[in-house]
Design an enzyme around this catalytic site. Sequence first.
Site, PDB file in Angstrom:
ATOM      1  CG  ASP A 114      -1.943   1.126   0.716  1.00 38.81           C
ATOM      2  OD1 ASP A 114      -3.654   0.959   1.433  1.00 38.81           O
ATOM      3  OD2 ASP A 114      -2.034   2.613   0.924  1.00 38.81           O
ATOM      4  CG  LEU A 163       0.772   3.865   3.927  1.00 38.14           C
ATOM      5  CD1 LEU A 163       1.876   4.075   5.434  1.00 38.14           C
ATOM      6  CD2 LEU A 163      -0.500   2.983   4.262  1.00 38.14           C
ATOM      7  CB  THR A 188     -16.532   0.384  -9.122  1.00 39.32           C
ATOM      8  OG1 THR A 188     -18.119   1.044  -8.528  1.00 39.32           O
ATOM      9  CG2 THR A 188     -16.054   1.113 -11.091  1.00 39.32           C
ATOM     10  CG  ASP A 189     -22.385  -0.296  -8.952  1.00 34.11           C
ATOM     11  OD1 ASP A 189     -21.521   0.821  -8.746  1.00 34.11           O
ATOM     12  OD2 ASP A 189     -23.385  -0.243  -8.312  1.00 34.11           O
ATOM     13  CD  GLU A 190     -19.890   4.822  -8.668  1.00 43.08           C
ATOM     14  OE1 GLU A 190     -18.845   6.103  -9.067  1.00 43.08           O
ATOM     15  OE2 GLU A 190     -19.404   5.015  -7.365  1.00 43.08           O
ATOM     16  CE1 TYR A 231     -13.015   5.045  -8.234  1.00 46.18           C
ATOM     17  CE2 TYR A 231     -15.253   4.832  -8.570  1.00 46.18           C
ATOM     18  CZ  TYR A 231     -14.076   3.906  -7.769  1.00 46.18           C
ATOM     19  OH  TYR A 231     -14.334   2.939  -7.581  1.00 46.18           O
ATOM     20  CE  LYS A 286     -11.724   0.298  -9.989  1.00 44.10           C
ATOM     21  NZ  LYS A 286     -10.734  -0.391  -8.941  1.00 44.10           N
ATOM     22  CE1 TYR A 311     -22.320  17.003  -1.969  1.00 42.85           C
ATOM     23  CE2 TYR A 311     -21.425  14.914  -3.852  1.00 42.85           C
ATOM     24  CZ  TYR A 311     -21.214  16.066  -2.642  1.00 42.85           C
ATOM     25  OH  TYR A 311     -20.032  15.068  -2.336  1.00 42.85           O
ATOM     26  NE  ARG A 350     -24.199   6.167  -6.085  1.00 40.76           N
ATOM     27  CZ  ARG A 350     -24.640   7.368  -7.269  1.00 40.76           C
ATOM     28  NH1 ARG A 350     -25.810   7.106  -7.729  1.00 40.76           N
ATOM     29  NH2 ARG A 350     -24.546   8.265  -7.527  1.00 40.76           N
TER      30      ARG A 350
HETATM   31  P1  NAD Z   1      -9.992   3.286  -0.160  1.00 36.06           P
HETATM   32  O1  NAD Z   1     -10.148   4.693  -1.291  1.00 36.06           O
HETATM   33  O2  NAD Z   1     -10.775   3.405   1.327  1.00 36.06           O
HETATM   34  O3  NAD Z   1      -8.128   2.952  -0.057  1.00 36.06           O
HETATM   35  C1  NAD Z   1      -7.300   2.667  -1.312  1.00 36.06           C
HETATM   36  C2  NAD Z   1      -6.361   1.699  -1.064  1.00 36.06           C
HETATM   37  O4  NAD Z   1      -5.465   2.273  -1.895  1.00 36.06           O
HETATM   38  C3  NAD Z   1      -5.481   2.906  -0.198  1.00 36.06           C
HETATM   39  O5  NAD Z   1      -4.767   2.136   1.025  1.00 36.06           O
HETATM   40  C4  NAD Z   1      -4.173   3.557  -0.892  1.00 36.06           C
HETATM   41  O6  NAD Z   1      -3.440   4.204   0.244  1.00 36.06           O
HETATM   42  C5  NAD Z   1      -4.293   2.324  -1.366  1.00 36.06           C
HETATM   43  N1  NAD Z   1      -3.218   3.260  -2.494  1.00 36.06           N
HETATM   44  C6  NAD Z   1      -3.736   4.338  -3.284  1.00 36.06           C
HETATM   45  N2  NAD Z   1      -3.165   4.389  -4.689  1.00 36.06           N
HETATM   46  C7  NAD Z   1      -2.427   3.657  -4.308  1.00 36.06           C
HETATM   47  C8  NAD Z   1      -0.657   2.811  -5.393  1.00 36.06           C
HETATM   48  N3  NAD Z   1      -0.352   3.789  -6.006  1.00 36.06           N
HETATM   49  N4  NAD Z   1      -0.113   1.918  -5.266  1.00 36.06           N
HETATM   50  C9  NAD Z   1      -0.524   1.188  -3.282  1.00 36.06           C
HETATM   51  N5  NAD Z   1      -1.489   1.365  -3.024  1.00 36.06           N
HETATM   52  C10 NAD Z   1      -2.997   2.757  -3.496  1.00 36.06           C
HETATM   53  O7  NAD Z   1     -10.877   2.625  -1.733  1.00 36.06           O
HETATM   54  P2  NAD Z   1     -12.086   1.625  -0.531  1.00 36.06           P
HETATM   55  O8  NAD Z   1     -13.315   1.526  -1.006  1.00 36.06           O
HETATM   56  O9  NAD Z   1     -11.317   0.733  -0.069  1.00 36.06           O
HETATM   57  O10 NAD Z   1     -11.990   0.638  -2.375  1.00 36.06           O
HETATM   58  C11 NAD Z   1     -10.971  -0.676  -2.186  1.00 36.06           C
HETATM   59  C12 NAD Z   1     -11.079  -1.208  -3.849  1.00 36.06           C
HETATM   60  O11 NAD Z   1     -12.392  -0.943  -4.430  1.00 36.06           O
HETATM   61  C13 NAD Z   1     -11.182   0.259  -5.651  1.00 36.06           C
HETATM   62  O12 NAD Z   1     -10.548  -1.008  -6.445  1.00 36.06           O
HETATM   63  C14 NAD Z   1     -12.564   0.677  -5.473  1.00 36.06           C
HETATM   64  O13 NAD Z   1     -12.742   1.135  -7.216  1.00 36.06           O
HETATM   65  C15 NAD Z   1     -13.120  -0.725  -5.726  1.00 36.06           C
HETATM   66  N6  NAD Z   1     -14.896  -0.413  -4.731  1.00 36.06           N
HETATM   67  C16 NAD Z   1     -14.869   0.115  -4.072  1.00 36.06           C
HETATM   68  C17 NAD Z   1     -16.075   0.152  -3.672  1.00 36.06           C
HETATM   69  C18 NAD Z   1     -16.644   1.681  -3.132  1.00 36.06           C
HETATM   70  O14 NAD Z   1     -18.198   1.771  -2.568  1.00 36.06           O
HETATM   71  N7  NAD Z   1     -15.716   2.021  -1.766  1.00 36.06           N
HETATM   72  C19 NAD Z   1     -17.434  -0.621  -4.502  1.00 36.06           C
HETATM   73  C20 NAD Z   1     -16.918  -0.860  -5.159  1.00 36.06           C
HETATM   74  C21 NAD Z   1     -15.499  -1.121  -5.989  1.00 36.06           C
HETATM   75  O1  TDX Z   2     -21.257  14.876   0.638  1.00 33.94           O
HETATM   76  C1  TDX Z   2     -21.796  14.226  -0.031  1.00 33.94           C
HETATM   77  N1  TDX Z   2     -23.538  14.408  -0.163  1.00 33.94           N
HETATM   78  C2  TDX Z   2     -23.837  13.691  -1.394  1.00 33.94           C
HETATM   79  O2  TDX Z   2     -25.340  13.454  -1.079  1.00 33.94           O
HETATM   80  C3  TDX Z   2     -21.586  12.763  -0.898  1.00 33.94           C
HETATM   81  C4  TDX Z   2     -19.999  12.692  -0.010  1.00 33.94           C
HETATM   82  C5  TDX Z   2     -22.184  12.352  -1.255  1.00 33.94           C
HETATM   83  N2  TDX Z   2     -23.473  12.437  -1.417  1.00 33.94           N
HETATM   84  C6  TDX Z   2     -24.156  11.868  -2.671  1.00 33.94           C
HETATM   85  C7  TDX Z   2     -23.508  11.095  -4.327  1.00 33.94           C
HETATM   86  C8  TDX Z   2     -23.959   9.216  -4.141  1.00 33.94           C
HETATM   87  O3  TDX Z   2     -25.166   9.646  -4.753  1.00 33.94           O
HETATM   88  O4  TDX Z   2     -23.815  10.449  -1.580  1.00 33.94           O
HETATM   89  C9  TDX Z   2     -23.799   8.949  -3.050  1.00 33.94           C
HETATM   90  C10 TDX Z   2     -22.834   8.518  -2.098  1.00 33.94           C
HETATM   91  O5  TDX Z   2     -21.628   8.819  -2.599  1.00 33.94           O
HETATM   92  P1  TDX Z   2     -20.138   8.099  -2.228  1.00 33.94           P
HETATM   93  O6  TDX Z   2     -19.875   8.170  -1.252  1.00 33.94           O
HETATM   94  O7  TDX Z   2     -18.899   9.830  -2.922  1.00 33.94           O
HETATM   95  O8  TDX Z   2     -19.838   7.288  -2.896  1.00 33.94           O
HETATM   96  P2  TDX Z   2     -20.018   7.174  -5.096  1.00 33.94           P
HETATM   97  O9  TDX Z   2     -20.076   8.348  -5.440  1.00 33.94           O
HETATM   98  O10 TDX Z   2     -21.733   6.181  -4.401  1.00 33.94           O
HETATM   99  O11 TDX Z   2     -19.246   5.704  -4.797  1.00 33.94           O
HETATM  100  C11 TDX Z   2     -18.304   5.150  -4.432  1.00 33.94           C
HETATM  101  O12 TDX Z   2     -19.590   3.307  -3.962  1.00 33.94           O
HETATM  102  C12 TDX Z   2     -19.173   3.557  -5.363  1.00 33.94           C
HETATM  103  C13 TDX Z   2     -17.302   4.677  -3.691  1.00 33.94           C
HETATM  104  O13 TDX Z   2     -16.441   5.992  -3.631  1.00 33.94           O
HETATM  105  C14 TDX Z   2     -16.755   4.106  -5.262  1.00 33.94           C
HETATM  106  O14 TDX Z   2     -14.811   3.947  -5.093  1.00 33.94           O
HETATM  107  C15 TDX Z   2     -17.497   2.856  -5.843  1.00 33.94           C
HETATM  108  O15 TDX Z   2     -17.041   2.190  -6.460  1.00 33.94           O
END
Ligand code: NAD
Ligand code: TDX
Length: 354
Positions: free
Chosen positions: A33, A35, A134-136, A159, A163, A216, A223
């Site tokens: 990682d 970090l 991601t589903d996005e 983003y 992906k 927003y 979602r």
């Molecule tokens: P996060 O942002 O919490 O964590 C990302 C981690 O990757 C961090 O620890 C960061 O330090 C590390 N990182 C960033 N750039 C790096 C690099 N170049 N080399 C090595 N490490 C690096 O993200 P998350 O929410 O845990 O998401 C993890 C994965 O799952 C991502 O690929 C994201 O696209 C995917 N994902 C997330 C969600 C969600 O809802 N959070 C949903 C679907 C898919």
């Molecule tokens: O302050 C806020 N107000 C608000 O209305 C924030 C931060 C978000 N939102 C809305 C935007 C989105 O419709 O809430 C929804 C969720 O927002 P986020 O938490 O930023 O997530 P999203 O954009 O849906 O993306 C997340 O899910 C898919 C993760 O960040 C991604 O990494 C993942 O792939």
Amino acid sequence: METWLVTGGAGFIGSNFIRHILAQNMVKIVNLDKLTYAGNLLSLSDITHNPDYTFVRGAIEDLPLVQDLLCRCRPATIVNFAAESHVDRSIDGPGQFIQTNIVGTFQLLEAARAYWLQAPPGTKAAFRFIHISTDEVYGSLGSSGRFSERSAYAPNSPYSASKAAADHLVRAYHHTYGLPVLTTNCSNNYGPFQFPEKLIPLMTLSAVAGKELPVYGDGGNARDWLYVLDHCRAIQAVLVKGTPGQVYNIGGGNEKTNLEIVHAVCDLLDRLQPRKDGHSYRRQITFVQDRPGHDRRYAVDAGKIRRELGWNPKETFDLGLRKTVEWYLGNPNWCRETLRGSYYGERLGLGTTA
Ligand code: NAD
Ligand code: TDX
């Protein structure tokens, strides 16, 4: 015992995944990682001294470092979580998303390909590269329908475009070189250790700090929410039972509008930590300018992983959300340390900074 290389394991899902796997005492984990602001070793403080766990600080795009690591730890599996993950930040500054999510995944694939090619036959046959997406990538839905593995890619944010590009590279490495890859496309996760820039932790911490709760647009964007441990279980099922070259969609079948989520968080807080003036936290909700290009609706058809791999989510939304909100209330130290110096709850993603 075999070793798995997990990238991005100090982030939200990665740290939950590592804890979930180590608890089963069946593999060693090496966590690579960089970090960034989103990665925090505090999220793994309970397992730092576990003899089956090793942390390496570095970037997935650092090819010599990754090559050396593969050579030394000889992993049976690579799980790629490492990414820039916040849509709003990708609107303000797409460059780092291109670098990490696309170039980084490419370099990791290159290192994995070279390692896999020269591996002994047994290791080569069992090797897996699992890419967490991601589903996005599928874009935005209208009022009906769900994303399946056959849905066309139509990413709308920097983003999701980054992906999507990474997913295509992963796919191509299977098609062209035969690298045994698997890709998962999951919906929104929630749970402990999520960086408080994302909707649920941001609303929780802002509410108890007496700040506005910025919704927003009209709050009607929807979602499909999945508890993070259910995602971790799904990834393990794909690793163990999935077919290389295949894609698996993962989702909770739990669609909510953002306003429903914020109301649910407020109502929980009203019970767990009531406001001193007796009013509901809902009073703090403020409708703010919409996210540019904001996808209206995501919903995932997880039928394939259910049918083929027998996975089903275990957590109910009500209990999962309660656990999540309680975790944030009970871990002020993690919240303080995670946010220190990097984020103060300010609005991101209006695309006004160049
Ligand atoms: P996060 O942002 O919490 O964590 C990302 C981690 O990757 C961090 O620890 C960061 O330090 C590390 N990182 C960033 N750039 C790096 C690099 N170049 N080399 C090595 N490490 C690096 O993200 P998350 O929410 O845990 O998401 C993890 C994965 O799952 C991502 O690929 C994201 O696209 C995917 N994902 C997330 C969600 C969600 O809802 N959070 C949903 C679907 C898919
Ligand atoms: O302050 C806020 N107000 C608000 O209305 C924030 C931060 C978000 N939102 C809305 C935007 C989105 O419709 O809430 C929804 C969720 O927002 P986020 O938490 O930023 O997530 P999203 O954009 O849906 O993306 C997340 O899910 C898919 C993760 O960040 C991604 O990494 C993942 O792939």
